[in-house]
Design an enzyme around this catalytic site. Structure first.
Site: not given
Length: 199
Positions: A19, A46, A139
């Site tokens: 991310s 992400h 996540d």
């Protein structure tokens, strides 16, 4: 990859999630994987859902392996890097084909590391190798637990060396990590694992 090749190899797929700070981290990882990795690489990074992504082009500049945005229903090939497009979850099936979906956000994100890792675990079992890099949030934590439950192997970037340690911290906290490594050591470990034959 043929079923015979999958029988011989210890690992048949590498899935990577990142991310915040991930573009830099992925570039470092891909540049060190070499030119002859014998598994497909599936990446969830992400991204801002509202803008067109040039992530494949950006990563291709650092990677010695070919990099492309994943396409729905395409078969994976060893030595190719597939990146989840913005605003689509990326999954892989037991037939070795990719799926892109626009189902609900997971932990407020789409694509989701958890969904990718869970699909990899179900499709490849103990031949799955997954890696969590820098990022905020949690996540990937549920996903690495699933991978471990199926007998796969989990690598996590050492949170102390990560630009953003939320995702690595959450993954380490599950207890599922087989390796917790500085970013610079991850590629060599992956190459060594992938080159290992099944016992």
């Amino acid at each position: 990859m043929t079923s015979d090749q999958r029988t011989q190899q210890r690992y048949s797929v590498l899935a990577v999630a990142s991310s915040a700070g991930g573009i830099k981290g992925l570039g470092t990882l891909l540049s060190a994987l070499g030119t002859e990795l014998r598994v497909p690489v599936l990446i969830v990074q992400h991204l801002d859902r509202k803008h067109r992504s040039y992530i494949a082009e950006v990563l291709a500049r650092r990677s010695l392996l070919p990099v492309k945005l994943a396409q729905h229903r395409e078969p994976v090939e060893a030595g190719t890097v597939y990146v989840a497009p913005p605003d689509h979850h990326l999954l892989v099936g037991s037939d070795g084909r990719l799926s892109l979906t626009s189902t609900d956000l997971v932990h407020f994100v789409r694509p989701s590391a958890d969904l990718l890792f869970e699909s990899v675990a179900a499709a490849y079992g103990d031949q799955a190798l997954v890696c969590v890099l820098t990022g905020t949030g949690v996540d990937g934590a549920k996903g690495v637990d699933t991978v471990k439950a199926y007998g796969g192997t989990v690598i996590v970037q050492d949170p102390l060396t990560a630009e953003f340690k939320g995702m690595p911290d959450a993954a380490v906290a599950t207890g599922a990590a087989d390796f917790v490594l500085p970013l610079e050591d991850i590629a060599a470990t992956i190459r060594g694992l992938v080159d290992t034959k099944r016992q």
